[in-house]
Design an enzyme around this catalytic site. Structure first.
Site, PDB file in Angstrom:
ATOM      1  N   HIS A   1       5.967 -14.349   1.235  1.00  0.00           N
ATOM      2  CA  HIS A   1       6.459 -15.297   2.236  1.00  0.00           C
ATOM      3  C   HIS A   1       5.512 -16.482   2.381  1.00  0.00           C
ATOM      4  O   HIS A   1       5.959 -17.622   2.587  1.00  0.00           O
ATOM      5  CB  HIS A   1       6.657 -14.590   3.572  1.00  0.00           C
ATOM      6  CG  HIS A   1       7.865 -13.705   3.600  1.00  0.00           C
ATOM      7  ND1 HIS A   1       8.372 -13.163   4.752  1.00  0.00           N
ATOM      8  CD2 HIS A   1       8.675 -13.280   2.595  1.00  0.00           C
ATOM      9  CE1 HIS A   1       9.443 -12.432   4.464  1.00  0.00           C
ATOM     10  NE2 HIS A   1       9.631 -12.490   3.159  1.00  0.00           N
TER      11      HIS A   1
ATOM     12  N   ASP B   1      14.285  -9.921   2.181  1.00  0.00           N
ATOM     13  CA  ASP B   1      13.018 -10.625   2.381  1.00  0.00           C
ATOM     14  C   ASP B   1      13.026 -11.862   1.488  1.00  0.00           C
ATOM     15  O   ASP B   1      14.061 -12.250   0.944  1.00  0.00           O
ATOM     16  CB  ASP B   1      11.809  -9.715   2.106  1.00  0.00           C
ATOM     17  CG  ASP B   1      11.742  -9.202   0.677  1.00  0.00           C
ATOM     18  OD1 ASP B   1      12.603  -9.583  -0.151  1.00  0.00           O
ATOM     19  OD2 ASP B   1      10.843  -8.393   0.374  1.00  0.00           O
TER      20      ASP B   1
END
Length: 263
Positions: free
Chosen positions: A90, A145
């Site tokens: 991320h 995700d």
């Protein structure tokens, strides 16, 4: 580069003003484990922090782009392993969005799970014929995700995003093109050539203007029209003070190709 694993799960290198990020675990279809995730974050940080980088291309070694997370790595300690992988991935994806240079995904083979998230995080994507796409998370009892739940509905609409996410079905490059998940589909044998041509075109462009455009388009979903108009005005004025703008106007008046310098 040859399609073989080395002690480096990801390669980062520069070719002129183009930065390359290539996943390098071909024996497991470039599945993401903890070292790969940290290498991805480091590569994204290097590209983001280098003002001389004017375009970035992300690709995968061997038979796939990225097949998602490494399930063998996740099996031993799923919670802590997932936490560490996701934090690094991320962080890298956020840097791709924040950097001024445009980012191109060059896709082939399998693009699944977090690999699809990486592809969607890029500003443009080119895919080889025969590429197979799959969100895949529901097949292992997981949610999404790598920004997939953010990017999918913005690109394909809510209903289609739900179908891709909830059913976990595989679709091909032509369907990805129809849905707007990739910009171009090319014969597999021409993928490297077309990738090089497209990323060089981006690298030769007016980098400041490309960065302003990229950020304005990404931010448009979170602004009303008045705020977007204000942002456009500020961006244009910033570009008007650049050397590339002076060169672009001069080239237009002289009826010649502009020679942008990225400043």
């Amino acid at each position: 580069m040859s399609a073989s694993d080395t002690d480096t799960p990801l390669h980062y290198w520069r070719d002129g003003s183009v930065a390359h990020i290539r996943f390098n675990r071909p024996s497991v279809l470039n599945a993401i484990d903890i070292p790969t995730a940290h290498a991805f974050l480091d590569a994204c940080r290097s590209a983001h922090d280098d003002a001389s980088v004017r375009a970035v291309v992300i690709s995968g070694e061997g038979r796939a782009f990225v097949a998602g997370g490494d399930l063998a790595a996740l099996a031993h300690d799923p919670v802590e392993t997932a936490r560490e992988i996701i934090a690094a991935m991320h962080g890298g994806i956020a840097l791709l969005a924040a950097m001024q240079a445009p980012v191109l995904a060059s896709l082939h083979g399998v693009v699944a799970g977090g690999g699809l998230g990486i592809a969607l995080a890029c500003d443009l994507a080119i895919a080889a014929e025969g590429t197979r796409f799959k969100l895949a998370y529901v097949n292992i009892g997981a949610s999404a995700d790598c920004g997939t739940s953010w990017a999918l509905p913005r690109l394909v609409g809510m209903r289609k995003a739900m179908e891709i996410a909830l059913l976990g079905e595989t679709f091909d490059a032509e369907e990805a093109l129809r849905l707007g998940l990739v910009n171009r589909v090319v014969p597999a044998e021409r993928l490297q050539e077309e990738t090089a041509r497209l990323v060089q075109r981006l690298a030769d462009g007016p980098t400041l203007a490309l960065g302003r455009l990229k950020h304005a388009i990404r931010a448009s979903h979170n602004r009303d029209l008045e705020a977007q108009l204000d942002a456009e005005a500020a961006d244009f004025i910033a570009c008007a003070s650049s050397r590339d703008f002076v060169e672009g106007v001069s080239a237009f008046r002289d009826k010649r190709l502009a020679g942008f310098e990225g400043r």
